[in-house]
Design an enzyme around this catalytic site. Structure first.
Site, PDB file in Angstrom:
ATOM      1  N   PRO A   1       0.916  -0.914  -0.041  1.00 39.55           N
ATOM      2  CA  PRO A   1      -0.443   0.399  -0.105  1.00 39.55           C
ATOM      3  C   PRO A   1       0.891   1.092  -0.320  1.00 39.55           C
ATOM      4  O   PRO A   1       2.462   1.089   0.333  1.00 39.55           O
ATOM      5  CB  PRO A   1      -0.521  -0.212   1.553  1.00 39.55           C
ATOM      6  CG  PRO A   1      -0.402  -1.971   1.736  1.00 39.55           C
ATOM      7  CD  PRO A   1       0.501  -2.000   1.448  1.00 39.55           C
TER       8      PRO A   1
ATOM      9  N   GLY B   1       2.719   2.978  11.695  1.00 33.69           N
ATOM     10  CA  GLY B   1       3.355   2.758  12.843  1.00 33.69           C
ATOM     11  C   GLY B   1       3.203   2.616  13.557  1.00 33.69           C
ATOM     12  O   GLY B   1       2.690   3.115  14.682  1.00 33.69           O
TER      13      GLY B   1
ATOM     14  N   TYR C   1       7.859  -2.306  20.552  1.00 33.24           N
ATOM     15  CA  TYR C   1       7.335  -1.931  21.024  1.00 33.24           C
ATOM     16  C   TYR C   1       6.070  -2.319  21.878  1.00 33.24           C
ATOM     17  O   TYR C   1       4.770  -1.724  22.126  1.00 33.24           O
ATOM     18  CB  TYR C   1       6.318  -1.551  19.270  1.00 33.24           C
ATOM     19  CG  TYR C   1       6.819  -1.106  18.538  1.00 33.24           C
ATOM     20  CD1 TYR C   1       8.359  -0.217  18.717  1.00 33.24           C
ATOM     21  CD2 TYR C   1       6.720  -0.599  16.685  1.00 33.24           C
ATOM     22  CE1 TYR C   1       8.403   0.651  17.962  1.00 33.24           C
ATOM     23  CE2 TYR C   1       7.211  -0.585  15.732  1.00 33.24           C
ATOM     24  CZ  TYR C   1       8.699   0.264  16.284  1.00 33.24           C
ATOM     25  OH  TYR C   1       9.044   0.504  15.186  1.00 33.24           O
TER      26      TYR C   1
ATOM     27  N   ASN D   1      17.596   0.583   9.499  1.00 33.07           N
ATOM     28  CA  ASN D   1      18.700   1.606   9.555  1.00 33.07           C
ATOM     29  C   ASN D   1      20.160   1.662   9.125  1.00 33.07           C
ATOM     30  O   ASN D   1      20.776   1.158  10.040  1.00 33.07           O
ATOM     31  CB  ASN D   1      18.292   1.431  11.072  1.00 33.07           C
ATOM     32  CG  ASN D   1      17.183   1.982  11.364  1.00 33.07           C
ATOM     33  OD1 ASN D   1      17.423   3.878  11.507  1.00 33.07           O
ATOM     34  ND2 ASN D   1      16.937   1.536  12.875  1.00 33.07           N
TER      35      ASN D   1
ATOM     36  N   THR E   1      -4.164   9.847  17.282  1.00 28.05           N
ATOM     37  CA  THR E   1      -5.366  10.817  16.813  1.00 28.05           C
ATOM     38  C   THR E   1      -6.164  10.562  15.394  1.00 28.05           C
ATOM     39  O   THR E   1      -5.414  10.696  14.585  1.00 28.05           O
ATOM     40  CB  THR E   1      -4.799  12.520  16.426  1.00 28.05           C
ATOM     41  OG1 THR E   1      -4.007  13.120  17.483  1.00 28.05           O
ATOM     42  CG2 THR E   1      -6.226  13.178  16.126  1.00 28.05           C
TER      43      THR E   1
HETATM   44  N1  LIG Z   1      12.917   0.981  12.318  1.00 28.88           N
HETATM   45  C1  LIG Z   1      12.803   1.807  13.306  1.00 28.88           C
HETATM   46  O1  LIG Z   1      14.241   1.975  13.787  1.00 28.88           O
HETATM   47  C2  LIG Z   1      12.075   2.728  13.618  1.00 28.88           C
HETATM   48  C3  LIG Z   1      12.255   3.957  14.376  1.00 28.88           C
HETATM   49  C4  LIG Z   1      11.229   4.855  14.213  1.00 28.88           C
HETATM   50  C5  LIG Z   1      10.257   5.210  14.060  1.00 28.88           C
HETATM   51  N2  LIG Z   1       9.592   3.999  13.255  1.00 28.88           N
HETATM   52  C6  LIG Z   1       8.142   3.424  12.982  1.00 28.88           C
HETATM   53  O2  LIG Z   1       7.896   4.405  11.945  1.00 28.88           O
HETATM   54  C7  LIG Z   1       6.996   4.893  12.648  1.00 28.88           C
HETATM   55  C8  LIG Z   1       6.267   6.216  12.788  1.00 28.88           C
HETATM   56  O3  LIG Z   1       7.575   6.783  13.563  1.00 28.88           O
HETATM   57  P1  LIG Z   1       7.110   8.012  14.742  1.00 28.88           P
HETATM   58  O4  LIG Z   1       6.563   7.529  15.773  1.00 28.88           O
HETATM   59  O5  LIG Z   1       8.517   8.758  15.398  1.00 28.88           O
HETATM   60  O6  LIG Z   1       6.283   8.578  14.292  1.00 28.88           O
HETATM   61  P2  LIG Z   1       5.822  10.556  12.925  1.00 28.88           P
HETATM   62  O7  LIG Z   1       4.696   9.332  11.929  1.00 28.88           O
HETATM   63  O8  LIG Z   1       7.282  10.561  12.033  1.00 28.88           O
HETATM   64  O9  LIG Z   1       4.704  11.512  13.919  1.00 28.88           O
HETATM   65  C9  LIG Z   1       4.831  11.536  15.189  1.00 28.88           C
HETATM   66  C10 LIG Z   1       3.901  12.695  15.740  1.00 28.88           C
HETATM   67  O10 LIG Z   1       3.584  13.627  14.288  1.00 28.88           O
HETATM   68  C11 LIG Z   1       1.960  13.470  14.598  1.00 28.88           C
HETATM   69  N3  LIG Z   1       1.001  13.294  13.671  1.00 28.88           N
HETATM   70  C12 LIG Z   1       1.160  12.199  13.187  1.00 28.88           C
HETATM   71  N4  LIG Z   1       0.157  13.017  11.688  1.00 28.88           N
HETATM   72  C13 LIG Z   1      -0.044  13.668  11.869  1.00 28.88           C
HETATM   73  C14 LIG Z   1      -1.005  14.905  11.263  1.00 28.88           C
HETATM   74  N5  LIG Z   1      -1.831  14.682  10.341  1.00 28.88           N
HETATM   75  N6  LIG Z   1      -1.501  16.601  11.070  1.00 28.88           N
HETATM   76  C15 LIG Z   1      -0.661  16.839  12.754  1.00 28.88           C
HETATM   77  N7  LIG Z   1       0.687  15.839  13.484  1.00 28.88           N
HETATM   78  C16 LIG Z   1       0.374  14.177  13.092  1.00 28.88           C
HETATM   79  C17 LIG Z   1       1.694  12.739  16.084  1.00 28.88           C
HETATM   80  O11 LIG Z   1       0.489  13.608  16.754  1.00 28.88           O
HETATM   81  P3  LIG Z   1      -0.405  12.290  16.785  1.00 28.88           P
HETATM   82  O12 LIG Z   1      -0.793  11.647  17.621  1.00 28.88           O
HETATM   83  O13 LIG Z   1      -1.488  14.095  18.052  1.00 28.88           O
HETATM   84  O14 LIG Z   1      -0.719  12.475  15.430  1.00 28.88           O
HETATM   85  C18 LIG Z   1       3.229  12.412  16.122  1.00 28.88           C
HETATM   86  O15 LIG Z   1       3.760  13.538  18.000  1.00 28.88           O
HETATM   87  C19 LIG Z   1       6.491   3.959  13.832  1.00 28.88           C
HETATM   88  O16 LIG Z   1       5.339   4.462  14.362  1.00 28.88           O
HETATM   89  C20 LIG Z   1       6.890   2.940  13.825  1.00 28.88           C
HETATM   90  O17 LIG Z   1       6.313   2.443  13.768  1.00 28.88           O
HETATM   91  C21 LIG Z   1      10.678   2.745  12.904  1.00 28.88           C
END
Ligand SMILES: NC(=O)c1ccc[n+]([C@@H]2O[C@H](COP(=O)([O-])OP(=O)(O)OC[C@H]3O[C@@H](n4cnc5c(N)ncnc54)[C@H](OP(=O)(O)O)[C@@H]3O)[C@@H](O)[C@H]2O)c1
Length: 685
Positions: A399, A404, A435, A559, A652
């Site tokens: 998709p 995440g 997680y 990474n 959210t």
């Molecule tokens: N492989 C790895 O090492 C690794 C490392 C980091 C992350 N990840 C993966 O990547 C995913 C995402 O990364 P992340 O958790 O850092 O978060 P992100 O998706 O980059 O950002 C999340 C932040 O953005 C806000 N947000 C989300 N949608 C929004 C929108 N439409 N408008 C305004 N604000 C918005 C969220 O607040 P709200 O909750 O209020 O929406 C939260 O504060 C993780 O869940 C994980 O699955 C993988």
């Protein structure tokens, strides 16, 4: 090439405007057609005809002025007629497009079929079941194609609803409510008499009925019906407001309302709601030609209703697509009549509703075999198609946006809105041992309204304390057990390098925070992580064995640097199918992305939104404003347009929906470049 004239071999200009129509078939020849009827709907059919395989050779209307005006607006100077017989005698056009008023549909289609022409008819096919069936039989006996509007079962919102339905989200669907509030036709149509003569059943009700019959097959009987004279002073022969309860032979009981009296601006217009054991699906407009973001919403597992945005860019269909598709099928040697059979069945349903309203009792719907509709068995559109124009040979079909599941947020723990994500239609979930909430996703997948396993792509990640012999397999099996599935669609190393093992990681989110941190972040006396001596290639061999045992359908790695990845790809027996790295405009990772795409490796962008200052960066805000979206959507669309899959997380529900809907936007080259120019080689969190 039965009955079809090869007029010219050409490929008309592929303007963006008509791209949706072109995408459906290769336009190599033009087929002559004649419009019979030059009223309002004929102008709709003319719109976009140049972008199809059709050439309008003639226009016929009893009102010469109308025919002449339509011909003048058409390309190629079509001939003008005021009688169908004269047109058929003088013109050899193999396809007649019947756009006459309701009552004239059957006689005009019959005349054209008798003259050996293929026919595409506006709805309804006829006003009585016998004539409708006779038309289907004539077409069959003469080896001709017969098509009937509406084309809406093929439009994006309706197909998306069908995909979600086929996903098993609703469980068994037992009830539905369908509305066709056509409104006061004398307020919005310049010639309302034809509508008033046939009533709202044979007009508006055809939209929900076409979908329901396409999805569930024929209606067995009308359980009850009521016709209400709700429009004082309106003297039409058919009542302006009808309510009926329909029983499908192999589907739900449907409460149908069709009305000329209820205003078309009322809260319900052409809504259809399906109620199943496990959830509810609402399609806002059964007659819509394009899928708005909120066109379909789903409610499942006791949660609030959530919009389920269509995952592809908006594609507005045109009326002309119906006859153009019919002509293309005929040219390939087919003689399609399925939409006509469906149309004939719908006429039989309407007639049975009228009889039930008169008799006050149940009435069976009798459809002769020749006109029995078939279920719409076409495969659902691929929700997981790679972005247009960037198909990567041999690459995983995923998709355009995933979800995440990480709980980590600025040093704190949060609960990502996984239930809303499932309802909104996310089909790729980025999970990880770290997680600690795989069990929660497992509960949601298993619970009421959980999608079909095959429609979800589950990405799992062993934590870096579990790279050692024995640990990796235990980690994988433990995660699978928590998710309640037999295999990952992809199992990807969370990090290429390893840390010391401190114990099994099970349902981490249920443990006290201190314990979670002790298990996952082994620190030495100096406070630094305690490393473990597992070379990436050795760990990869262990991962390959999990793949061999069927625990992971594909493998991946997160990474990595480009040199690490190149070394891995060189040595791997099972090469990585995907790579996950942090990617956003401050870290575009262009070399790594290009390198992967050249080798058919999909790239997932983690942390696409959370880089400090990104969403309020003036350049991001300006690109967002120019594109007409919010900053988060612009940043996600930047990834999607590059063929990279962002996996945003959110707590959210509104953000969850907006982030999935970001897949519907593509940025132009200038906007892409402005965002990529934000690259900061020194970016660090
Ligand atoms: N492989 C790895 O090492 C690794 C490392 C980091 C992350 N990840 C993966 O990547 C995913 C995402 O990364 P992340 O958790 O850092 O978060 P992100 O998706 O980059 O950002 C999340 C932040 O953005 C806000 N947000 C989300 N949608 C929004 C929108 N439409 N408008 C305004 N604000 C918005 C969220 O607040 P709200 O909750 O209020 O929406 C939260 O504060 C993780 O869940 C994980 O699955 C993988």
């Amino acid at each position: 090439m039965f009955g079809l004239e090869r007029l010219q071999v050409d490929r008309p200009g592929t303007s963006r405007r008509h791209a949706g129509v072109f995408a459906l078939w290769a336009v190599t020849t033009r087929v002559d057609c004649a419009f019979v009827g030059a009223g309002a709907v004929a102008s709709e059919y003319l719109d976009g005809i140049e972008g199809t395989n059709l050439r309008l050779a003639a226009v016929c209307d009893t009102d010469r002025e109308r025919a002449t005006a339509l011909a003048a607006a058409a390309p190629g100077d079509p001939a003008v007629y005021t009688a169908v017989d004269a047109l058929l005698a003088a013109e050899s056009a193999p396809l007649v497009i019947n756009l006459t008023s309701h009552a004239a549909h059957a006689p005009v289609s019959g005349t054209a079929l008798d003259a050996g022409r293929h026919v595409f008819s506006e709805k309804p096919l006829a006003l009585d079941p016998e004539r409708a069936t006779a038309l289907v039989e004539t077409a069959r006996d003469r080896g001709l194609a017969l098509g009937c509007a509406p084309i809406t079962p093929r439009c994006d919102a309706q197909r998306h609803a069908r995909t979600l339905l086929a996903d098993g989200r609703l469980g068994e669907v037992r009830l539905a409510t369908a509305t066709a509030n056509v409104g006061r036709v004398d307020e919005w149509h310049d010639r309302p008499d034809s509508f008033l003569d046939v009533g709202p059943l044979y007009d508006g009700a055809v939209y929900p009925l076409s979908l329901l019959v396409a999805w569930f097959g024929p209606v067995a009987r009308v359980r009850s019906a009521d016709a209400v004279d709700a429009w004082p002073g309106e003297q039409s022969p058919r009542t302006p407001h009808v309510e009926a309860t329909l029983e499908f032979a192999d589907g739900p009981v449907v409460a149908l309302r069709a009305s000329f009296y209820v205003d078309h601006r009322s809260r319900e217009f052409y809504g259809l709601e399906l109620h199943g054991d496990d959830g509810t699906l609402y399609l806002r407009d059964t007659g819509a030609l394009a899928a708005d973001r909120d066109a379909v919403s789903v409610r499942g597992g006791g949660r609030e209703s959530t919009p389920a945005p269509h995952p592809q860019p908006r594609r507005e269909r045109r009326y002309v697509e119906g006859p153009a598709r019919l002509a293309a099928a005929v040219e390939r040697g087919g003689r399609p009549r399925a939409t006509a059979r469906r149309g004939a069945h719908i006429v039989a349903v309407c007639a049975a509703v009228e009889r039930a309203a008169e008799s006050g009792g149940a009435v069976p719907v009798e459809t002769p075999t020749a006109a029995t509709p078939s279920l719409d068995s076409r495969a659902a559109p691929p929700a997981a198609a790679p972005p247009e124009g960037r198909s990567q040979r041999g690459a995983l079909r995923l998709p355009p946006v995933g979800f995440g599941c990480s709980r980590y947020r600025d040093g704190d723990y949060v609960e990502p809105a996984m239930g809303a994500a499932l309802d909104a239609g996310y089909r790729l979930f980025d999970t990880a041992e770290l997680y600690g909430n795989e069990w929660r996703l497992g509960d949601l997948l298993e619970g009421p309204g959980g999608p079909d396993r095959e429609s979800v792509f589950l990405l799992g990640k062993p934590w870096r304390t579990n790279h050692g012999p024995g640990h990796l397999e235990r980690a994988c099996r433990g995660s699978l057990a928590e998710l309640g599935v037999d295999a990952f669609d992809c199992y990807a190393l969370h990090w290429p390098d390893a840390w010391a093992h401190r114990g099994e990681l099970r349902s981490l989110s249920r443990l006290p925070v201190d314990e979670q941190e002790r298990l996952t972040f082994p620190t030495g006396p100096d406070g630094d992580p305690v490393r473990a001596d597992h070379d990436l290639l050795d760990t990869w061999r262990r991962l390959e064995r999990l793949h061999d045992r069927g625990l992971a359908r594909t493998l991946g790695v997160c990474n990595v640097t480009l040199p690490q990845l190149a070394r891995l790809v060189d040595a791997a027996r099972v090469p990585p199918a995907l790579v996950q790295v942090e990617r956003h405009p401050y870290r575009p990772r262009e070399r790594l992305v290009d390198w992967c795409h050249e080798r058919g490796i999909r790239v997932l962008a983690h942390s696409p939104l959370s880089a400090p200052g990104l969403r309020s960066d003036p350049v991001v805000e300006s690109v967002a404003e120019d594109t007409g979206v919010d900053p988060a959507t612009a940043v996600l669309a930047w990834n999607v347009t590059h063929g990279v899959i962002p996996i945003p997380s959110s707590t959210t529900a509104d953000h969850v929906v907006a982030n999935l809907a970001a897949a519907r936007h593509r940025l132009d080259d200038a906007a892409l470049a402005r965002l990529t120019d934000l690259a900061d080689p020194d970016f660090e969190r």
